[in-house]
Write a protein that holds these residues in place. Structure first.
Motif, PDB file in Angstrom:
ATOM      1  N   CYS A   1     144.027  24.109  42.411  1.00  0.00           N
ATOM      2  CA  CYS A   1     144.532  24.542  43.703  1.00  0.00           C
ATOM      3  C   CYS A   1     145.678  23.628  44.117  1.00  0.00           C
ATOM      4  O   CYS A   1     145.526  22.410  44.112  1.00  0.00           O
TER       5      CYS A   1
ATOM      6  N   CYS B   1     144.635  21.687  47.742  1.00  0.00           N
ATOM      7  CA  CYS B   1     143.665  20.593  47.865  1.00  0.00           C
ATOM      8  C   CYS B   1     143.400  19.898  46.538  1.00  0.00           C
ATOM      9  O   CYS B   1     142.736  18.875  46.489  1.00  0.00           O
TER      10      CYS B   1
ATOM     11  N   CYS C   1     142.509  28.020  46.561  1.00  0.00           N
ATOM     12  CA  CYS C   1     141.095  28.348  46.694  1.00  0.00           C
ATOM     13  C   CYS C   1     140.915  29.609  47.523  1.00  0.00           C
ATOM     14  O   CYS C   1     141.564  29.777  48.550  1.00  0.00           O
TER      15      CYS C   1
HETATM   16 ZN   LIG Z   1     141.981  24.373  47.577  1.00  0.00          ZN
END
Ligand SMILES: [Zn+2]
Length: 103
Positions: free
Chosen positions: A21, A24, A60
């Motif tokens: 991702c 993050c 995500c």
């Molecule tokens: Zn993420």
């Protein structure tokens, strides 16, 4: 007492290709991420099916990563990072729509 153990396999958790991702940094299976396909400078589009050509940006599907990314690419600085440019606002809107358009 029944206590069955699954045969231990070194790759029991890796059932598919994994991606990171961009928001993050979490590493997940592709199925747990939203793909945004495109090319820097040529436009980007949400690609839930993972079928569009080009490079991929992964986010995500759970949590706030899509929302945060969408907010980020609305700014010139955030858009510049992926060379999204002026299309950032539009892509941001499409991301918001895709989030609510079923899964
Ligand atoms: Zn993420």
């Amino acid at each position: 007492m029944l206590k069955r153990r699954r045969a231990s396999s070194p790759r029991s958790n890796a059932s598919g290709p994994q991606r990171t991702c961009v928001q993050c940094g979490a590493v997940r299976e592709k199925g747990g991420l939203l793909r945004i396909a495109g090319k820097p400078g040529a436009g980007w589009a949400p690609d839930p099916g993972g079928k569009l050509p080009g490079r991929g940006i992964y986010l995500c599907l759970v949590g706030e990563c899509v929302d945060r990314f969408a907010a980020r690419i609305r700014t010139p600085k955030g858009g510049a990072r992926w060379k999204i440019g002026v299309a950032g606002g539009e892509l941001s809107d499409r991301l918001a729509a895709s989030r609510h358009g079923g899964r």
